[in-house]
Design a protein around this motif. Structure first.
Motif, PDB file in Angstrom:
ATOM      1  N   GLY A 244    -113.530  22.583 -64.597  1.00  0.00           N
ATOM      2  CA  GLY A 244    -114.864  23.072 -64.945  1.00  0.00           C
ATOM      3  C   GLY A 244    -114.783  24.099 -66.054  1.00  0.00           C
ATOM      4  O   GLY A 244    -113.901  24.948 -66.056  1.00  0.00           O
ATOM      5  N   LEU A 245    -115.702  24.011 -66.980  1.00  0.00           N
ATOM      6  CA  LEU A 245    -115.722  24.946 -68.103  1.00  0.00           C
ATOM      7  C   LEU A 245    -116.705  26.099 -67.888  1.00  0.00           C
ATOM      8  O   LEU A 245    -116.597  27.128 -68.528  1.00  0.00           O
ATOM      9  N   ARG A 246    -117.645  25.911 -66.992  1.00  0.00           N
ATOM     10  CA  ARG A 246    -118.664  26.929 -66.771  1.00  0.00           C
ATOM     11  C   ARG A 246    -118.553  27.498 -65.371  1.00  0.00           C
ATOM     12  O   ARG A 246    -118.061  26.854 -64.459  1.00  0.00           O
ATOM     13  N   LEU A 247    -119.062  28.698 -65.226  1.00  0.00           N
ATOM     14  CA  LEU A 247    -119.152  29.314 -63.917  1.00  0.00           C
ATOM     15  C   LEU A 247    -120.408  28.838 -63.202  1.00  0.00           C
ATOM     16  O   LEU A 247    -121.302  28.274 -63.812  1.00  0.00           O
ATOM     17  N   LYS A 248    -120.459  29.120 -61.943  1.00  0.00           N
ATOM     18  CA  LYS A 248    -121.668  28.800 -61.191  1.00  0.00           C
ATOM     19  C   LYS A 248    -122.787  29.736 -61.625  1.00  0.00           C
ATOM     20  O   LYS A 248    -122.543  30.857 -62.072  1.00  0.00           O
ATOM     21  N   ASP A 249    -124.034  29.290 -61.482  1.00  0.00           N
ATOM     22  CA  ASP A 249    -125.176  30.097 -61.903  1.00  0.00           C
ATOM     23  C   ASP A 249    -125.216  31.431 -61.179  1.00  0.00           C
ATOM     24  O   ASP A 249    -125.543  32.468 -61.763  1.00  0.00           O
TER      25      ASP A 249
ATOM     26  N   GLU B 164    -122.834  33.860 -62.798  1.00  0.00           N
ATOM     27  CA  GLU B 164    -123.331  34.340 -64.082  1.00  0.00           C
ATOM     28  C   GLU B 164    -124.401  35.411 -63.900  1.00  0.00           C
ATOM     29  O   GLU B 164    -124.441  36.394 -64.632  1.00  0.00           O
TER      30      GLU B 164
ATOM     31  N   ASP C 112    -113.073  19.897 -68.171  1.00  0.00           N
ATOM     32  CA  ASP C 112    -114.378  20.066 -67.528  1.00  0.00           C
ATOM     33  C   ASP C 112    -114.444  19.283 -66.219  1.00  0.00           C
ATOM     34  O   ASP C 112    -114.964  19.771 -65.224  1.00  0.00           O
TER      35      ASP C 112
END
Length: 55
Positions: free
Chosen positions: A32-37, A40, A28
């Protein structure tokens, strides 16, 4: 005789979870584990694969 086996199993169970948590935190912080808002909201097919599924 049964207690040492249960004790070792619990220790191993906790160790696996702690090591997994550390690995996920390192990933993370680096990748990074998530994409940008915005990605998404736009949709993962377009932002990640360049394809549009629904028209």
């Amino acid at each position: 005789m049964r207690f040492p086996i249960v004790s070792h199993a619990c220790t191993l169970y906790c160790l696996v979870h702690i090591v997994s948590f550390i690995i996920l935190k390192v990933i993370d912080w680096t990748l990074g584990l998530r994409l940008k808002d915005e990605q998404e909201r736009e949709g993962l097919d377009i932002t990640q694969h360049g394809e549009q599924v629904y028209e």
